[in-house]
Every structure is written in C-alpha cells, then in structure tokens.
Design a protein around this motif. Structure first.
Motif, PDB file in Angstrom:
ATOM      1  N   ILE A 184       0.835  -1.210   0.000  1.00 20.81           N
ATOM      2  CA  ILE A 184       0.000   0.000   0.000  1.00 20.81           C
ATOM      3  C   ILE A 184       0.867   1.256   0.000  1.00 20.81           C
ATOM      4  N   PHE A 185       1.938   1.240   0.782  1.00 20.86           N
ATOM      5  CA  PHE A 185       2.823   2.401   0.846  1.00 20.86           C
ATOM      6  C   PHE A 185       3.493   2.658  -0.499  1.00 20.86           C
ATOM      7  N   VAL A 186       3.943   1.591  -1.158  1.00 18.77           N
ATOM      8  CA  VAL A 186       4.573   1.742  -2.479  1.00 18.77           C
ATOM      9  C   VAL A 186       3.574   2.311  -3.477  1.00 18.77           C
ATOM     10  N   LEU A 187       2.346   1.799  -3.457  1.00 18.42           N
ATOM     11  CA  LEU A 187       1.322   2.289  -4.376  1.00 18.42           C
ATOM     12  C   LEU A 187       0.975   3.743  -4.084  1.00 18.42           C
ATOM     13  N   MET A 188       0.899   4.105  -2.812  1.00 19.25           N
ATOM     14  CA  MET A 188       0.617   5.496  -2.456  1.00 19.25           C
ATOM     15  C   MET A 188       1.722   6.424  -2.944  1.00 19.25           C
ATOM     16  N   THR A 189       2.969   5.990  -2.819  1.00 17.48           N
ATOM     17  CA  THR A 189       4.092   6.815  -3.267  1.00 17.48           C
ATOM     18  C   THR A 189       4.061   7.014  -4.771  1.00 17.48           C
ATOM     19  N   ALA A 190       3.815   5.913  -5.495  1.00 15.60           N
ATOM     20  CA  ALA A 190       3.739   6.014  -6.955  1.00 15.60           C
ATOM     21  C   ALA A 190       2.574   6.897  -7.383  1.00 15.60           C
ATOM     22  N   ALA A 191       1.423   6.731  -6.742  1.00 21.51           N
ATOM     23  CA  ALA A 191       0.246   7.520  -7.096  1.00 21.51           C
ATOM     24  C   ALA A 191       0.464   9.003  -6.819  1.00 21.51           C
ATOM     25  N   SER A 192       1.134   9.323  -5.721  1.00 22.82           N
ATOM     26  CA  SER A 192       1.375  10.728  -5.391  1.00 22.82           C
ATOM     27  C   SER A 192       2.278  11.398  -6.408  1.00 22.82           C
ATOM     28  N   PHE A 201       4.486  15.631  -1.579  1.00 27.13           N
ATOM     29  CA  PHE A 201       3.782  15.316  -0.336  1.00 27.13           C
ATOM     30  C   PHE A 201       2.307  15.694  -0.415  1.00 27.13           C
ATOM     31  N   SER A 202       1.987  16.732  -1.179  1.00 26.43           N
ATOM     32  CA  SER A 202       0.579  17.068  -1.403  1.00 26.43           C
ATOM     33  C   SER A 202      -0.111  15.932  -2.128  1.00 26.43           C
ATOM     34  N   GLY A 203       0.565  15.380  -3.129  1.00 29.26           N
ATOM     35  CA  GLY A 203       0.019  14.229  -3.839  1.00 29.26           C
ATOM     36  C   GLY A 203      -0.088  13.010  -2.946  1.00 29.26           C
ATOM     37  N   PHE A 204       0.843  12.902  -1.993  1.00 30.17           N
ATOM     38  CA  PHE A 204       0.798  11.763  -1.066  1.00 30.17           C
ATOM     39  C   PHE A 204      -0.445  11.829  -0.186  1.00 30.17           C
ATOM     40  N   TRP A 205      -0.808  13.032   0.257  1.00 30.25           N
ATOM     41  CA  TRP A 205      -2.022  13.200   1.054  1.00 30.25           C
ATOM     42  C   TRP A 205      -3.250  12.818   0.233  1.00 30.25           C
ATOM     43  N   TRP A 206      -3.272  13.232  -1.025  1.00 28.15           N
ATOM     44  CA  TRP A 206      -4.393  12.872  -1.888  1.00 28.15           C
ATOM     45  C   TRP A 206      -4.438  11.361  -2.083  1.00 28.15           C
ATOM     46  N   ALA A 207      -3.284  10.746  -2.318  1.00 29.16           N
ATOM     47  CA  ALA A 207      -3.231   9.299  -2.537  1.00 29.16           C
ATOM     48  C   ALA A 207      -3.701   8.538  -1.307  1.00 29.16           C
ATOM     49  N   ALA A 208      -3.312   9.014  -0.125  1.00 29.12           N
ATOM     50  CA  ALA A 208      -3.722   8.342   1.114  1.00 29.12           C
ATOM     51  C   ALA A 208      -5.226   8.398   1.296  1.00 29.12           C
ATOM     52  N   SER A 209      -5.819   9.582   1.111  1.00 30.43           N
ATOM     53  CA  SER A 209      -7.259   9.714   1.302  1.00 30.43           C
ATOM     54  C   SER A 209      -8.050   8.969   0.235  1.00 30.43           C
ATOM     55  N   SER A 210      -7.487   8.824  -0.964  1.00 27.78           N
ATOM     56  CA  SER A 210      -8.182   8.116  -2.046  1.00 27.78           C
ATOM     57  C   SER A 210      -8.036   6.602  -1.911  1.00 27.78           C
ATOM     58  N   LEU A 211      -6.809   6.129  -1.669  1.00 28.06           N
ATOM     59  CA  LEU A 211      -6.580   4.691  -1.567  1.00 28.06           C
ATOM     60  C   LEU A 211      -7.246   4.097  -0.340  1.00 28.06           C
ATOM     61  N   LEU A 212      -7.358   4.878   0.714  1.00 30.63           N
ATOM     62  CA  LEU A 212      -7.998   4.380   1.928  1.00 30.63           C
ATOM     63  C   LEU A 212      -9.495   4.666   1.934  1.00 30.63           C
TER      64      LEU A 212
END
Length: 264
Positions: A162-170, A189-200
């Motif tokens: 999940i962390f790898v996918l979040m990093t790639a998505a961000s 890091f802004s993209g990482f926040w978006w990826a976290a809220s979307s993937l979760l």
C-alpha cells in the motif's frame, strides 16, 4: 505470602483461584473508573468535582504502581528460563510492561518537576493506554492480539505494498496536476495526502484533480483503493478463522477409549 503465590495472583486468574479473580476485577474496575473520570474531566461541570476526581485518580495510580512493582518483583516466574535481571528487563521493555509503566508514570512527573507541570499535561494523553491493560484479562480480546502476532508478516507485506502504491500515485498525480494547481499540488507530499485519502477510501475532498488525465488516474486509484483495503481485511479474517478453529479443535477431537487413537 510466598513470592510465587503473589505471581499467581497478579496473573490472569483461573475460575478456581478466588484471590486472583478478585485482583483481576479490582484492576479492571480501577482502569474503567479512571478512564470514565478522565473523559468526564473534559466537561465544564467536572470543576465542581475536581477534588474527588483527583483523589480517585491518585488512588488508582497508586494501585497501578504497586501492581507494576509486584510484576517487576515476580518477573523471574514470567520468564523462568532467564536470569532475574534479564527477566525484569524483558518484562519492562515488553509491550505489556511499557503500557503498565506509562499507565502511572506521567502522574508523578509534576511532583518531581513542578516547573514543568503545564508542559507535562500533554503526557496525560497516555492514560488511554490503560485500555490496553483490560485486554490482558479477557480471553476473547486476547484472540485479537494472537491474530495480529500470527499474521504479522503478511500484514507488514500488505502495508508495504500500500505504501509503495501510495508513493507512486502521489508522484504521478503531482505531475498531472502541478501545472494546473500549483497552490494545491505544491509538491509530492501534497500528492501523497491525496493518494492516502483516495486509496484508503476516505476522500476528504480538500484536494482533488481537475485535469482530464488527473481525473482518469483518480478513478483508477479509487478502484485500486478498494482492493488495497480488502487485502489486510482478508488477512485478518483468515487469521480469526484459523485462531477460532485452533481454539475449538482440541475440544472437538474424540479419542478411542481402548487404543487411544484419534477418531475421525
């Protein structure tokens, strides 16, 4: 009273051990009362009962301190195959030992460092850790702990994926949206926040794509998010089934009274 008997009392009691069951009930009651008063102390009306709240908290903290001292004293029975000093070290730095220690230690800090009393208030939040101590006294709650221990490697692997996918998505979303929204997607890091809220599957809506490519990629990530959440859920579900089967299986096995072999 012998040291070994003290150890038996402070451990989770059997139904036939009255003293141990009374001790368990006393500790659980103290934890529950302490947490109820902690929550109540956040209300304005609690000011009228500040003296009572402080007295109850002090009494429970003293009880937790005595219990911790007894557990340190009898640690060699908890770890019989190690030396006394090693047993104390293993208990003190185990998860249970740290929770036991943090359940009372912050209360004493203002007494030793009165000048930092205001700063030490932040440590009061660790009182919530006392809830974990209740877990020791109920087998049904211990099942959760056992499942997490047994499935630790699989859970770590799923979290890493999940962390790898979040990093790639961000990083991908940053490249799609930075030019169109430089104030929103300011960095990765802004993209990482978006990826976290979307993937979760939370989707707060405070940051979202506006370009066509970003929206299409967002749809893909949203679908992947459903699957990502399902991975650890499936692992835990399988773990609960295995744990319950393991617990119940010995009771369901029947043996031949003549030869002693297991009956199908």
């Amino acid at each position: 009273m012998k040291k070994k008997r003290i150890f038996e009392i402070i451990q989770i009691g059997r139904d036939t051990d009255i003293l141990s069951r009374i001790f368990d009930f006393t500790i659980v009651t103290a934890i529950s009362a302490n947490l109820v008063l902690t929550i109540y102390s956040t209300f304005d009306s609690s000011i009228d009962y500040a003296g009572i709240i402080h007295t109850v908290e002090m009494a429970t903290v003293i009880l937790f301190t005595i219990e911790y001292g007894l557990r340190i004293w009898t640690a060699n029975y908890l770890y019989p195959n190690t030396s006394k000093s090693r047993a104390i070290f293993k208990y003190a730095f185990s998860f249970t030992g740290l929770v036991d220690f943090l359940s009372f230690f912050p209360f004493y800090l203002p007494f030793f460092f009165p000048d930092g009393a205001v700063a030490f208030r932040i440590f009061r939040v660790v009182r919530i850790l006392r809830l974990f101590r209740i877990n020791q006294y109920y087998d049904s709650l211990n099942v959760i702990t056992d499942v997490l221990k047994n499935k630790k490697q699989q859970l770590i692997s799923s979290v890493f994926i999940i962390f790898v996918l979040m990093t790639a998505a961000s990083l991908v979303m940053y490249n799609f949206e930075h030019a169109a929204q430089p104030d929103v997607f300011t960095n990765a890091f802004s993209g990482f926040w978006w990826a976290a809220s979307s993937l979760l599957t939370v989707g707060y809506g405070d940051i979202y794509p506006i370009t066509l490519a970003g929206k299409l990629f967002g749809i893909v990530i949203t679908f992947l998010g459903v699957g990502m959440v399902a991975i650890p859920t499936g692992i835990l579900s399988a773990g609960f089934v295995e744990q319950l089967t393991t617990v119940q299986e010995p009771n369901s096995i029947q043996y031949c009274p003549h030869c002693g072999k297991k009956l199908l």
